[in-house]
Scaffold this motif. Structure first.
Motif, PDB file in Angstrom:
ATOM      1  N   VAL A  27     -28.912  14.400 -37.668  1.00 31.63           N
ATOM      2  CA  VAL A  27     -29.679  15.589 -37.274  1.00 31.63           C
ATOM      3  C   VAL A  27     -29.541  15.817 -35.769  1.00 31.63           C
ATOM      4  N   ASP A  28     -29.284  17.074 -35.354  1.00 31.84           N
ATOM      5  CA  ASP A  28     -29.454  17.412 -33.930  1.00 31.84           C
ATOM      6  C   ASP A  28     -30.392  18.614 -33.842  1.00 31.84           C
ATOM      7  N   ARG A  29     -30.441  19.265 -32.681  1.00 39.50           N
ATOM      8  CA  ARG A  29     -31.416  20.365 -32.544  1.00 39.50           C
ATOM      9  C   ARG A  29     -31.014  21.591 -33.349  1.00 39.50           C
ATOM     10  N   SER A  30     -29.712  21.688 -33.652  1.00 39.71           N
ATOM     11  CA  SER A  30     -29.228  22.906 -34.323  1.00 39.71           C
ATOM     12  C   SER A  30     -29.352  22.832 -35.831  1.00 39.71           C
ATOM     13  N   ALA A  68     -29.475   0.168 -18.470  1.00 40.96           N
ATOM     14  CA  ALA A  68     -29.120   1.542 -18.818  1.00 40.96           C
ATOM     15  C   ALA A  68     -27.700   1.545 -19.362  1.00 40.96           C
ATOM     16  N   GLY A  69     -27.341   2.627 -20.018  1.00 45.75           N
ATOM     17  CA  GLY A  69     -25.992   2.772 -20.556  1.00 45.75           C
ATOM     18  C   GLY A  69     -26.061   2.995 -22.059  1.00 45.75           C
ATOM     19  N   VAL A  70     -25.244   3.939 -22.520  1.00 46.50           N
ATOM     20  CA  VAL A  70     -25.370   4.326 -23.934  1.00 46.50           C
ATOM     21  C   VAL A  70     -24.932   3.211 -24.888  1.00 46.50           C
ATOM     22  N   GLY A 124     -30.920  12.796 -33.684  1.00 47.32           N
ATOM     23  CA  GLY A 124     -30.333  12.746 -32.344  1.00 47.32           C
ATOM     24  C   GLY A 124     -28.898  12.251 -32.391  1.00 47.32           C
ATOM     25  N   LEU A 125     -28.022  13.032 -31.796  1.00 45.13           N
ATOM     26  CA  LEU A 125     -26.602  12.677 -31.758  1.00 45.13           C
ATOM     27  C   LEU A 125     -26.063  13.017 -30.368  1.00 45.13           C
ATOM     28  N   GLY A 126     -26.829  12.567 -29.341  1.00 48.52           N
ATOM     29  CA  GLY A 126     -26.405  12.728 -27.944  1.00 48.52           C
ATOM     30  C   GLY A 126     -25.636  11.485 -27.522  1.00 48.52           C
ATOM     31  N   GLY A 127     -25.786  11.094 -26.242  1.00 52.03           N
ATOM     32  CA  GLY A 127     -25.041   9.938 -25.739  1.00 52.03           C
ATOM     33  C   GLY A 127     -25.320   8.681 -26.545  1.00 52.03           C
ATOM     34  N   VAL A 128     -26.593   8.320 -26.681  1.00 55.42           N
ATOM     35  CA  VAL A 128     -26.961   7.093 -27.402  1.00 55.42           C
ATOM     36  C   VAL A 128     -26.658   7.268 -28.901  1.00 55.42           C
ATOM     37  N   GLY A 129     -26.990   8.436 -29.449  1.00 55.14           N
ATOM     38  CA  GLY A 129     -26.804   8.673 -30.883  1.00 55.14           C
ATOM     39  C   GLY A 129     -25.342   8.557 -31.298  1.00 55.14           C
ATOM     40  N   VAL A 175     -24.990  -0.232 -24.505  1.00 55.57           N
ATOM     41  CA  VAL A 175     -25.976  -1.321 -24.635  1.00 55.57           C
ATOM     42  C   VAL A 175     -27.254  -0.814 -25.306  1.00 55.57           C
ATOM     43  N   THR A 176     -27.630   0.437 -24.999  1.00 56.73           N
ATOM     44  CA  THR A 176     -28.838   0.993 -25.633  1.00 56.73           C
ATOM     45  C   THR A 176     -28.620   1.124 -27.142  1.00 56.73           C
ATOM     46  N   ALA A 177     -27.458   1.675 -27.521  1.00 53.69           N
ATOM     47  CA  ALA A 177     -27.159   1.820 -28.951  1.00 53.69           C
ATOM     48  C   ALA A 177     -27.135   0.453 -29.637  1.00 53.69           C
ATOM     49  N   ALA A 212     -17.228  16.810 -33.550  1.00 49.82           N
ATOM     50  CA  ALA A 212     -17.855  18.068 -33.105  1.00 49.82           C
ATOM     51  C   ALA A 212     -18.751  17.813 -31.900  1.00 49.82           C
ATOM     52  N   LYS A 213     -19.592  16.782 -31.974  1.00 55.89           N
ATOM     53  CA  LYS A 213     -20.536  16.521 -30.879  1.00 55.89           C
ATOM     54  C   LYS A 213     -19.782  16.129 -29.609  1.00 55.89           C
ATOM     55  N   GLN A 214     -18.697  15.357 -29.794  1.00 56.54           N
ATOM     56  CA  GLN A 214     -17.940  14.939 -28.610  1.00 56.54           C
ATOM     57  C   GLN A 214     -17.314  16.122 -27.890  1.00 56.54           C
ATOM     58  N   ASP A 251     -34.949   7.409 -34.441  1.00 54.25           N
ATOM     59  CA  ASP A 251     -35.168   8.503 -33.485  1.00 54.25           C
ATOM     60  C   ASP A 251     -34.466   8.156 -32.177  1.00 54.25           C
ATOM     61  N   VAL A 252     -33.298   8.772 -31.969  1.00 55.23           N
ATOM     62  CA  VAL A 252     -32.578   8.615 -30.696  1.00 55.23           C
ATOM     63  C   VAL A 252     -32.523   9.967 -29.985  1.00 55.23           C
ATOM     64  N   THR A 253     -33.611  10.736 -30.141  1.00 60.59           N
ATOM     65  CA  THR A 253     -33.776  11.956 -29.356  1.00 60.59           C
ATOM     66  C   THR A 253     -34.586  11.586 -28.104  1.00 60.59           C
ATOM     67  N   ALA A 254     -34.812  12.601 -27.255  1.00 57.65           N
ATOM     68  CA  ALA A 254     -35.779  12.420 -26.160  1.00 57.65           C
ATOM     69  C   ALA A 254     -36.904  13.431 -26.368  1.00 57.65           C
ATOM     70  N   LEU A 292     -36.797   3.187 -32.923  1.00 57.74           N
ATOM     71  CA  LEU A 292     -36.873   4.153 -31.822  1.00 57.74           C
ATOM     72  C   LEU A 292     -36.073   3.718 -30.597  1.00 57.74           C
ATOM     73  N   ALA A 293     -35.341   4.701 -29.993  1.00 56.58           N
ATOM     74  CA  ALA A 293     -34.967   4.592 -28.575  1.00 56.58           C
ATOM     75  C   ALA A 293     -35.834   5.575 -27.787  1.00 56.58           C
ATOM     76  N   ASN A 294     -36.391   6.563 -28.508  1.00 57.60           N
ATOM     77  CA  ASN A 294     -37.254   7.577 -27.897  1.00 57.60           C
ATOM     78  C   ASN A 294     -38.632   6.974 -27.597  1.00 57.60           C
ATOM     79  N   LYS A 295     -39.010   7.006 -26.306  1.00 63.36           N
ATOM     80  CA  LYS A 295     -40.286   6.394 -25.900  1.00 63.36           C
ATOM     81  C   LYS A 295     -41.489   7.254 -26.269  1.00 63.36           C
ATOM     82  N   ARG A 296     -41.249   8.557 -26.393  1.00 60.02           N
ATOM     83  CA  ARG A 296     -42.389   9.491 -26.451  1.00 60.02           C
ATOM     84  C   ARG A 296     -43.307   9.299 -27.648  1.00 60.02           C
TER      85      ARG A 296
HETATM   86  N1  LIG Z   1     -29.044   6.780 -21.973  1.00 58.06           N
HETATM   87  C1  LIG Z   1     -29.615   5.586 -21.757  1.00 58.06           C
HETATM   88  O1  LIG Z   1     -29.091   4.723 -21.012  1.00 58.06           O
HETATM   89  C2  LIG Z   1     -30.923   5.253 -22.441  1.00 58.06           C
HETATM   90  C3  LIG Z   1     -31.476   3.965 -22.272  1.00 58.06           C
HETATM   91  C4  LIG Z   1     -32.655   3.636 -22.948  1.00 58.06           C
HETATM   92  C5  LIG Z   1     -33.281   4.602 -23.741  1.00 58.06           C
HETATM   93  N2  LIG Z   1     -32.738   5.853 -23.838  1.00 58.06           N
HETATM   94  C6  LIG Z   1     -33.446   6.837 -24.668  1.00 58.06           C
HETATM   95  O2  LIG Z   1     -32.628   7.162 -25.785  1.00 58.06           O
HETATM   96  C7  LIG Z   1     -32.897   8.495 -26.204  1.00 58.06           C
HETATM   97  C8  LIG Z   1     -31.583   9.274 -26.277  1.00 58.06           C
HETATM   98  O3  LIG Z   1     -30.983   9.321 -25.001  1.00 58.06           O
HETATM   99  P1  LIG Z   1     -29.609  10.117 -24.788  1.00 58.06           P
HETATM  100  O4  LIG Z   1     -29.134   9.730 -23.445  1.00 58.06           O
HETATM  101  O5  LIG Z   1     -28.734   9.946 -25.961  1.00 58.06           O
HETATM  102  O6  LIG Z   1     -30.164  11.639 -24.773  1.00 58.06           O
HETATM  103  P2  LIG Z   1     -29.332  12.969 -25.022  1.00 58.06           P
HETATM  104  O7  LIG Z   1     -27.887  12.747 -24.712  1.00 58.06           O
HETATM  105  O8  LIG Z   1     -30.078  14.059 -24.332  1.00 58.06           O
HETATM  106  O9  LIG Z   1     -29.406  13.199 -26.611  1.00 58.06           O
HETATM  107  C9  LIG Z   1     -30.564  13.596 -27.264  1.00 58.06           C
HETATM  108  C10 LIG Z   1     -30.188  14.001 -28.679  1.00 58.06           C
HETATM  109  O10 LIG Z   1     -31.385  14.331 -29.374  1.00 58.06           O
HETATM  110  C11 LIG Z   1     -31.215  15.589 -30.033  1.00 58.06           C
HETATM  111  N3  LIG Z   1     -32.519  16.222 -30.181  1.00 58.06           N
HETATM  112  C12 LIG Z   1     -33.381  16.623 -29.224  1.00 58.06           C
HETATM  113  N4  LIG Z   1     -34.486  17.144 -29.773  1.00 58.06           N
HETATM  114  C13 LIG Z   1     -34.322  17.036 -31.118  1.00 58.06           C
HETATM  115  C14 LIG Z   1     -35.103  17.390 -32.241  1.00 58.06           C
HETATM  116  N5  LIG Z   1     -36.307  17.949 -32.081  1.00 58.06           N
HETATM  117  N6  LIG Z   1     -34.623  17.147 -33.482  1.00 58.06           N
HETATM  118  C15 LIG Z   1     -33.407  16.573 -33.658  1.00 58.06           C
HETATM  119  N7  LIG Z   1     -32.601  16.207 -32.631  1.00 58.06           N
HETATM  120  C16 LIG Z   1     -33.059  16.448 -31.386  1.00 58.06           C
HETATM  121  C17 LIG Z   1     -30.280  16.367 -29.141  1.00 58.06           C
HETATM  122  O11 LIG Z   1     -29.701  17.414 -29.893  1.00 58.06           O
HETATM  123  P3  LIG Z   1     -28.534  18.361 -29.297  1.00 58.06           P
HETATM  124  O12 LIG Z   1     -27.297  17.473 -29.296  1.00 58.06           O
HETATM  125  O13 LIG Z   1     -28.456  19.476 -30.282  1.00 58.06           O
HETATM  126  O14 LIG Z   1     -28.977  18.748 -27.919  1.00 58.06           O
HETATM  127  C18 LIG Z   1     -29.300  15.250 -28.755  1.00 58.06           C
HETATM  128  O15 LIG Z   1     -28.336  15.099 -29.779  1.00 58.06           O
HETATM  129  C19 LIG Z   1     -33.872   9.083 -25.156  1.00 58.06           C
HETATM  130  O16 LIG Z   1     -35.185   9.010 -25.664  1.00 58.06           O
HETATM  131  C20 LIG Z   1     -33.700   8.156 -23.958  1.00 58.06           C
HETATM  132  O17 LIG Z   1     -34.856   8.095 -23.141  1.00 58.06           O
HETATM  133  C21 LIG Z   1     -31.576   6.192 -23.235  1.00 58.06           C
END
Ligand SMILES: NC(=O)c1ccc[n+]([C@@H]2O[C@H](COP(=O)([O-])OP(=O)(O)OC[C@H]3O[C@@H](n4cnc5c(N)ncnc54)[C@H](OP(=O)(O)O)[C@@H]3O)[C@@H](O)[C@H]2O)c1
Length: 363
Positions: free
Chosen positions: A44-47, A337-339, A11-16, A341-343, A67-69, A100-103, A123-127
Protein backbone atom coordinates in the motif's frame (compact mmCIF):
# COMPACT_ATOMS: atom_id res chain seq x y z
CA UNK A 1 4.13 -29.04 5.10
CA UNK A 2 4.87 -25.32 4.65
CA UNK A 3 2.39 -22.90 6.22
CA UNK A 4 1.86 -19.39 4.92
CA UNK A 5 2.29 -16.33 7.12
CA UNK A 6 0.56 -13.38 5.48
CA UNK A 7 1.37 -9.71 5.79
CA UNK A 8 0.16 -6.33 4.56
CA UNK A 9 2.76 -3.59 4.17
CA UNK A 10 1.69 0.04 4.52
CA UNK A 11 4.35 2.28 2.95
CA UNK A 12 6.74 1.71 0.08
CA UNK A 13 9.19 4.60 0.51
CA UNK A 14 12.89 4.30 1.36
CA UNK A 15 12.46 1.86 4.26
CA UNK A 16 9.48 0.08 2.67
CA UNK A 17 11.30 -0.68 -0.59
CA UNK A 18 14.41 -1.89 1.25
CA UNK A 19 12.17 -4.10 3.41
CA UNK A 20 10.36 -5.66 0.44
CA UNK A 21 13.72 -6.44 -1.21
CA UNK A 22 14.91 -8.07 2.04
CA UNK A 23 11.69 -10.11 2.37
CA UNK A 24 12.06 -11.43 -1.18
CA UNK A 25 15.72 -12.26 -0.53
CA UNK A 26 15.09 -14.24 2.67
CA UNK A 27 11.87 -16.14 1.79
CA UNK A 28 13.58 -19.40 0.81
CA UNK A 29 15.89 -19.37 3.86
CA UNK A 30 12.94 -18.76 6.23
CA UNK A 31 10.99 -21.58 4.64
CA UNK A 32 13.93 -23.92 5.12
CA UNK A 33 14.75 -22.75 8.67
CA UNK A 34 11.28 -22.34 10.16
CA UNK A 35 8.91 -24.09 7.75
CA UNK A 36 6.76 -21.10 6.83
CA UNK A 37 6.47 -18.94 3.73
CA UNK A 38 6.26 -15.18 4.32
CA UNK A 39 3.69 -13.83 1.83
CA UNK A 40 2.32 -10.42 0.92
CA UNK A 41 -1.43 -10.02 0.75
CA UNK A 42 -1.09 -6.30 -0.04
CA UNK A 43 1.37 -3.49 -0.66
CA UNK A 44 0.00 0.00 0.00
CA UNK A 45 1.16 3.57 -0.69
CA UNK A 46 -0.72 6.88 -0.58
CA UNK A 47 -2.12 6.43 -4.07
CA UNK A 48 -3.59 2.95 -3.69
CA UNK A 49 -2.69 -0.70 -3.25
CA UNK A 50 -1.85 -4.00 -4.86
CA UNK A 51 -4.10 -6.57 -3.22
CA UNK A 52 -4.29 -10.36 -3.72
CA UNK A 53 -6.99 -12.83 -2.74
CA UNK A 54 -4.27 -15.03 -1.20
CA UNK A 55 -0.75 -13.70 -1.87
CA UNK A 56 0.94 -11.39 -4.37
CA UNK A 57 3.22 -13.23 -6.80
CA UNK A 58 6.89 -12.29 -7.16
CA UNK A 59 6.41 -10.64 -10.57
CA UNK A 60 3.72 -8.30 -9.21
CA UNK A 61 5.85 -7.39 -6.18
CA UNK A 62 8.83 -6.71 -8.46
CA UNK A 63 6.64 -4.52 -10.71
CA UNK A 64 5.64 -2.50 -7.61
CA UNK A 65 9.29 -2.08 -6.58
CA UNK A 66 10.29 -1.04 -10.11
CA UNK A 67 7.47 1.53 -10.26
CA UNK A 68 8.32 3.03 -6.86
CA UNK A 69 12.02 3.16 -7.67
CA UNK A 70 11.20 5.16 -10.78
CA UNK A 71 9.14 7.58 -8.70
CA UNK A 72 5.74 6.30 -9.92
CA UNK A 73 2.82 5.49 -7.63
CA UNK A 74 1.20 2.08 -7.13
CA UNK A 75 -1.99 3.53 -8.66
CA UNK A 76 -0.25 3.66 -12.05
CA UNK A 77 0.02 -0.16 -12.16
CA UNK A 78 -2.79 -1.85 -14.13
CA UNK A 79 -3.73 -4.30 -11.36
CA UNK A 80 -3.83 -1.63 -8.58
CA UNK A 81 -6.77 -0.56 -6.43
CA UNK A 82 -6.77 3.24 -6.59
CA UNK A 83 -7.55 5.73 -3.82
CA UNK A 84 -7.43 5.36 -0.04
CA UNK A 85 -7.66 1.73 1.06
CA UNK A 86 -9.92 0.30 3.72
CA UNK A 87 -7.62 -1.94 5.76
CA UNK A 88 -10.55 -3.69 7.47
CA UNK A 89 -11.74 -4.99 4.06
CA UNK A 90 -8.37 -6.70 3.51
CA UNK A 91 -8.16 -8.53 6.82
CA UNK A 92 -8.89 -12.26 6.80
CA UNK A 93 -10.38 -14.28 9.68
CA UNK A 94 -7.00 -15.70 10.73
CA UNK A 95 -4.24 -13.50 12.27
CA UNK A 96 -1.89 -11.75 9.87
CA UNK A 97 0.94 -9.21 10.27
CA UNK A 98 0.37 -5.55 9.39
CA UNK A 99 3.61 -3.63 8.83
CA UNK A 100 3.50 0.20 9.08
CA UNK A 101 6.55 1.71 7.38
CA UNK A 102 4.83 5.02 6.65
CA UNK A 103 5.49 8.26 8.51
CA UNK A 104 1.74 8.94 8.60
CA UNK A 105 -0.28 10.42 11.45
CA UNK A 106 -3.51 8.78 12.59
CA UNK A 107 -2.62 5.15 11.78
CA UNK A 108 -3.35 4.14 15.40
CA UNK A 109 -7.10 4.02 14.71
CA UNK A 110 -6.93 1.31 12.07
CA UNK A 111 -4.03 -0.49 13.79
CA UNK A 112 -5.76 -0.74 17.18
CA UNK A 113 -8.88 -2.06 15.41
CA UNK A 114 -6.70 -4.70 13.73
CA UNK A 115 -5.18 -5.69 17.10
CA UNK A 116 -8.68 -5.97 18.58
CA UNK A 117 -9.52 -8.36 15.72
CA UNK A 118 -6.52 -10.55 16.66
CA UNK A 119 -3.93 -9.35 14.13
CA UNK A 120 -0.29 -8.48 14.86
CA UNK A 121 1.54 -5.22 14.12
CA UNK A 122 5.16 -4.32 13.26
CA UNK A 123 6.12 -0.63 13.21
CA UNK A 124 8.90 1.61 11.95
CA UNK A 125 6.40 4.48 12.18
CA UNK A 126 6.70 6.12 15.62
CA UNK A 127 3.46 8.07 15.45
CA UNK A 128 0.96 5.32 16.40
CA UNK A 129 2.96 4.76 19.63
CA UNK A 130 3.21 8.47 20.46
CA UNK A 131 -0.46 9.36 20.05
CA UNK A 132 -2.52 9.01 23.25
CA UNK A 133 -1.41 6.61 25.98
CA UNK A 134 -4.63 4.61 25.37
CA UNK A 135 -3.50 3.81 21.82
CA UNK A 136 -0.01 2.78 23.03
CA UNK A 137 -1.55 0.45 25.60
CA UNK A 138 -4.08 -1.00 23.14
CA UNK A 139 -1.34 -1.66 20.56
CA UNK A 140 1.22 -3.19 22.91
CA UNK A 141 -1.10 -5.19 25.19
CA UNK A 142 -0.09 -8.88 25.27
CA UNK A 143 2.83 -8.14 22.92
CA UNK A 144 0.58 -7.61 19.87
CA UNK A 145 2.94 -4.98 18.41
CA UNK A 146 6.70 -5.07 17.82
CA UNK A 147 8.48 -1.74 17.21
CA UNK A 148 12.26 -2.22 17.31
CA UNK A 149 12.93 0.10 14.34
CA UNK A 150 11.07 3.07 15.86
CA UNK A 151 14.09 3.83 18.09
CA UNK A 152 17.72 3.53 16.97
CA UNK A 153 16.79 2.23 13.46
CA UNK A 154 18.17 -1.34 13.28
CA UNK A 155 19.97 -1.27 16.66
CA UNK A 156 18.58 -3.70 19.28
CA UNK A 157 17.40 -0.95 21.64
CA UNK A 158 13.80 -1.93 22.37
CA UNK A 159 14.73 -5.62 22.65
CA UNK A 160 17.57 -4.79 25.09
CA UNK A 161 15.21 -2.68 27.18
CA UNK A 162 12.49 -5.34 27.12
CA UNK A 163 14.99 -8.02 28.14
CA UNK A 164 16.00 -5.90 31.16
CA UNK A 165 12.36 -5.37 32.16
CA UNK A 166 11.36 -9.01 31.56
CA UNK A 167 14.27 -10.09 33.78
CA UNK A 168 12.87 -8.04 36.66
CA UNK A 169 15.45 -5.27 36.48
CA UNK A 170 14.43 -1.69 37.33
CA UNK A 171 15.49 1.07 34.93
CA UNK A 172 16.77 4.12 36.82
CA UNK A 173 17.73 6.27 33.83
CA UNK A 174 18.27 6.15 30.08
CA UNK A 175 20.74 8.59 28.54
CA UNK A 176 20.84 8.69 24.76
CA UNK A 177 21.80 10.46 21.60
CA UNK A 178 19.22 9.06 19.22
CA UNK A 179 18.89 11.25 16.16
CA UNK A 180 21.14 10.33 13.25
CA UNK A 181 20.26 13.67 11.64
CA UNK A 182 21.12 15.82 14.67
CA UNK A 183 24.26 13.73 15.25
CA UNK A 184 25.35 14.49 11.69
CA UNK A 185 24.70 18.22 12.24
CA UNK A 186 26.67 18.28 15.53
CA UNK A 187 29.65 16.65 13.80
CA UNK A 188 29.44 19.12 10.89
CA UNK A 189 29.37 22.07 13.32
CA UNK A 190 32.41 20.65 15.14
CA UNK A 191 34.24 20.47 11.81
CA UNK A 192 33.60 24.20 11.39
CA UNK A 193 30.86 23.92 8.73
CA UNK A 194 27.96 26.40 8.89
CA UNK A 195 24.71 24.85 10.15
CA UNK A 196 22.82 26.04 7.04
CA UNK A 197 25.21 24.23 4.67
CA UNK A 198 24.97 21.01 6.70
CA UNK A 199 21.15 21.21 6.86
CA UNK A 200 20.96 21.74 3.08
CA UNK A 201 23.21 18.72 2.40
CA UNK A 202 21.21 16.55 4.83
CA UNK A 203 17.91 17.73 3.30
CA UNK A 204 19.05 17.14 -0.29
CA UNK A 205 20.27 13.63 0.56
CA UNK A 206 17.02 12.68 2.32
CA UNK A 207 18.74 12.35 5.73
CA UNK A 208 16.23 14.74 7.28
CA UNK A 209 12.44 14.42 7.29
CA UNK A 210 10.88 16.22 4.26
CA UNK A 211 10.42 19.21 6.58
CA UNK A 212 13.80 19.40 8.41
CA UNK A 213 12.08 21.14 11.32
CA UNK A 214 10.65 17.73 12.33
CA UNK A 215 14.27 16.90 13.27
CA UNK A 216 15.44 20.40 14.30
CA UNK A 217 12.43 20.95 16.58
CA UNK A 218 13.49 17.98 18.69
CA UNK A 219 10.06 16.38 18.02
CA UNK A 220 11.54 13.22 16.46
CA UNK A 221 13.84 12.68 19.47
CA UNK A 222 10.98 13.47 21.86
CA UNK A 223 8.83 10.78 20.16
CA UNK A 224 11.62 8.21 20.64
CA UNK A 225 12.06 9.27 24.28
CA UNK A 226 8.33 8.85 24.82
CA UNK A 227 8.39 5.34 23.30
CA UNK A 228 11.26 4.34 25.63
CA UNK A 229 9.49 5.84 28.66
CA UNK A 230 6.18 4.16 27.85
CA UNK A 231 7.99 0.84 27.28
CA UNK A 232 9.29 1.23 30.86
CA UNK A 233 5.68 1.57 32.01
CA UNK A 234 5.67 5.35 32.56
CA UNK A 235 2.26 6.90 31.81
CA UNK A 236 3.73 9.86 29.92
CA UNK A 237 2.25 11.97 27.13
CA UNK A 238 4.12 14.02 24.48
CA UNK A 239 4.11 17.15 26.67
CA UNK A 240 6.13 15.25 29.32
CA UNK A 241 9.11 15.16 26.90
CA UNK A 242 9.46 18.69 25.47
CA UNK A 243 12.30 18.74 22.92
CA UNK A 244 14.46 21.88 22.71
CA UNK A 245 14.20 23.37 19.19
CA UNK A 246 17.22 24.62 17.23
CA UNK A 247 15.22 27.58 15.81
CA UNK A 248 13.11 30.44 17.30
CA UNK A 249 9.25 30.25 17.31
CA UNK A 250 8.71 32.59 14.29
CA UNK A 251 10.62 30.11 12.06
CA UNK A 252 8.22 27.33 13.08
CA UNK A 253 5.32 28.84 11.12
CA UNK A 254 6.91 29.68 7.75
CA UNK A 255 6.85 27.34 4.71
CA UNK A 256 9.58 24.71 4.27
CA UNK A 257 11.01 26.73 1.36
CA UNK A 258 11.17 29.93 3.40
CA UNK A 259 12.70 28.02 6.34
CA UNK A 260 15.40 26.60 4.05
CA UNK A 261 16.10 30.13 2.70
CA UNK A 262 16.34 31.56 6.24
CA UNK A 263 18.20 28.70 7.96
CA UNK A 264 21.44 30.73 7.59
CA UNK A 265 20.04 33.07 10.29
CA UNK A 266 20.90 30.29 12.79
CA UNK A 267 24.54 29.89 11.69
CA UNK A 268 26.20 32.48 13.96
CA UNK A 269 24.36 31.37 17.12
CA UNK A 270 25.10 27.66 16.59
CA UNK A 271 28.76 28.29 15.65
CA UNK A 272 29.05 30.43 18.82
CA UNK A 273 27.61 27.66 21.00
CA UNK A 274 30.06 25.11 19.58
CA UNK A 275 33.02 27.50 20.05
CA UNK A 276 31.95 28.31 23.64
CA UNK A 277 31.66 24.61 24.48
CA UNK A 278 35.06 23.85 22.95
CA UNK A 279 36.69 26.67 24.97
CA UNK A 280 35.53 24.81 28.10
CA UNK A 281 36.85 21.46 26.81
CA UNK A 282 33.31 20.31 26.04
CA UNK A 283 31.37 19.05 23.02
CA UNK A 284 27.81 20.01 22.06
CA UNK A 285 25.40 17.06 21.64
CA UNK A 286 21.64 16.70 21.32
CA UNK A 287 20.97 14.41 24.27
CA UNK A 288 17.95 12.91 25.97
CA UNK A 289 17.88 11.86 29.61
CA UNK A 290 14.84 9.97 30.90
CA UNK A 291 14.23 9.17 34.54
CA UNK A 292 11.00 8.22 36.30
CA UNK A 293 10.88 11.79 37.67
CA UNK A 294 10.99 13.36 34.20
CA UNK A 295 12.87 13.88 30.93
CA UNK A 296 15.17 16.45 29.39
CA UNK A 297 15.72 16.60 25.64
CA UNK A 298 18.03 19.24 24.19
CA UNK A 299 21.51 20.52 23.31
CA UNK A 300 23.98 19.78 26.10
CA UNK A 301 27.63 20.64 26.69
CA UNK A 302 29.38 17.37 27.59
CA UNK A 303 33.00 16.61 28.58
CA UNK A 304 34.99 15.29 25.60
CA UNK A 305 35.47 11.90 27.29
CA UNK A 306 31.69 11.49 27.85
CA UNK A 307 30.45 8.55 25.69
CA UNK A 308 27.89 10.77 23.91
CA UNK A 309 30.63 13.32 23.09
CA UNK A 310 32.66 10.59 21.34
CA UNK A 311 29.85 9.92 18.82
CA UNK A 312 30.43 10.90 15.20
CA UNK A 313 28.01 11.40 12.32
CA UNK A 314 24.72 9.51 12.39
CA UNK A 315 25.75 7.04 15.14
CA UNK A 316 23.42 6.64 18.12
CA UNK A 317 24.18 5.63 21.70
CA UNK A 318 21.81 4.41 24.43
CA UNK A 319 23.02 3.98 28.00
CA UNK A 320 20.73 2.13 30.45
CA UNK A 321 21.44 2.55 34.18
CA UNK A 322 19.43 0.00 36.17
CA UNK A 323 19.41 -1.74 39.54
CA UNK A 324 21.68 -4.44 38.05
CA UNK A 325 23.74 -2.22 35.70
CA UNK A 326 24.61 0.48 38.21
CA UNK A 327 28.28 1.49 38.05
CA UNK A 328 28.69 0.29 34.50
CA UNK A 329 25.56 1.01 32.43
CA UNK A 330 24.38 -1.30 29.63
CA UNK A 331 25.27 0.43 26.36
CA UNK A 332 23.92 -0.04 22.82
CA UNK A 333 25.85 1.92 20.20
CA UNK A 334 26.02 2.00 16.39
CA UNK A 335 24.50 3.38 13.18
CA UNK A 336 21.16 4.97 14.05
CA UNK A 337 19.84 5.75 10.56
CA UNK A 338 19.72 4.32 7.06
CA UNK A 339 17.06 2.48 5.13
CA UNK A 340 18.81 -0.92 5.00
CA UNK A 341 19.54 -1.21 8.73
CA UNK A 342 16.06 0.14 9.55
CA UNK A 343 14.42 -2.36 7.19
CA UNK A 344 16.49 -5.16 8.77
CA UNK A 345 15.16 -4.13 12.20
CA UNK A 346 11.61 -4.32 10.83
CA UNK A 347 12.28 -7.69 9.21
CA UNK A 348 13.62 -9.07 12.48
CA UNK A 349 10.33 -8.11 14.14
CA UNK A 350 8.31 -9.63 11.27
CA UNK A 351 10.18 -12.95 11.51
CA UNK A 352 9.81 -13.09 15.32
CA UNK A 353 6.07 -12.45 14.95
CA UNK A 354 5.76 -14.95 12.10
CA UNK A 355 7.48 -17.62 14.22
CA UNK A 356 4.91 -17.09 16.98
CA UNK A 357 1.99 -17.27 14.55
CA UNK A 358 3.48 -20.36 12.93
CA UNK A 359 3.85 -22.09 16.33
CA UNK A 360 0.24 -21.22 17.05
CA UNK A 361 -0.91 -22.77 13.73
CA UNK A 362 0.98 -25.95 14.60
CA UNK A 363 -0.43 -26.22 18.15
N1 LIG B 1 14.91 6.39 6.99
C1 LIG B 1 15.43 6.00 8.17
O1 LIG B 1 16.67 5.93 8.36
C2 LIG B 1 14.50 5.63 9.30
C3 LIG B 1 15.05 5.15 10.51
C4 LIG B 1 14.19 4.75 11.54
C5 LIG B 1 12.81 4.87 11.36
N2 LIG B 1 12.32 5.39 10.19
C6 LIG B 1 10.86 5.52 10.07
O2 LIG B 1 10.41 4.64 9.04
C7 LIG B 1 9.24 5.17 8.43
C8 LIG B 1 9.45 5.22 6.92
O3 LIG B 1 10.54 6.07 6.61
P1 LIG B 1 10.95 6.34 5.09
O4 LIG B 1 12.26 7.01 5.14
O5 LIG B 1 10.78 5.11 4.29
O6 LIG B 1 9.79 7.39 4.66
P2 LIG B 1 9.31 7.76 3.19
O7 LIG B 1 10.40 7.48 2.21
O8 LIG B 1 8.72 9.12 3.28
O9 LIG B 1 8.15 6.69 2.86
C9 LIG B 1 6.90 6.73 3.46
C10 LIG B 1 5.99 5.79 2.70
O10 LIG B 1 4.73 5.76 3.36
C11 LIG B 1 3.69 5.95 2.40
N3 LIG B 1 2.54 6.55 3.06
C12 LIG B 1 2.45 7.75 3.68
N4 LIG B 1 1.22 7.93 4.18
C13 LIG B 1 0.53 6.79 3.90
C14 LIG B 1 -0.79 6.34 4.14
N5 LIG B 1 -1.65 7.11 4.81
N6 LIG B 1 -1.17 5.12 3.69
C15 LIG B 1 -0.30 4.33 3.02
N7 LIG B 1 0.98 4.69 2.74
C16 LIG B 1 1.37 5.91 3.17
C17 LIG B 1 4.30 6.84 1.35
O11 LIG B 1 3.54 6.73 0.16
P3 LIG B 1 3.99 7.43 -1.22
O12 LIG B 1 5.16 6.59 -1.71
O13 LIG B 1 2.78 7.31 -2.08
O14 LIG B 1 4.39 8.83 -0.87
C18 LIG B 1 5.70 6.23 1.26
O15 LIG B 1 5.66 5.10 0.41
C19 LIG B 1 9.04 6.57 9.05
O16 LIG B 1 8.07 6.49 10.06
C20 LIG B 1 10.41 6.90 9.63
O17 LIG B 1 10.34 7.80 10.73
C21 LIG B 1 13.12 5.74 9.16
Amino acid sequence: MTGEITMIQLGLGGVGQALTHQVLACQAALEQRYGFALCYRALVDRSGALVAEQSLDRATIQAALDAKQQGATLATLPQAQRGPINLADMLPDHPIIIVDVTAADGMETLLTAAVAAGHRIVLANKRPLTAGLDAFQALTEHGATRYEATVGAGLPVISALQALLDGGDVVRSIEASMSGTLGYLCTALEEGRPLSAAVRIAHENGWTEPDPRDDLSGADVARKALILARTCGLAWEMNDVPGEPWFPPPMAVVSVNEFMQRVGELDADMAGRVTAARAKGMALRYAAVMEPAGASVGLRELPLEHPLATLRGTDNLFSFTTDRYTNQPLVVRGPGAGVDVTAAGVLGDIVATARELSERHRA
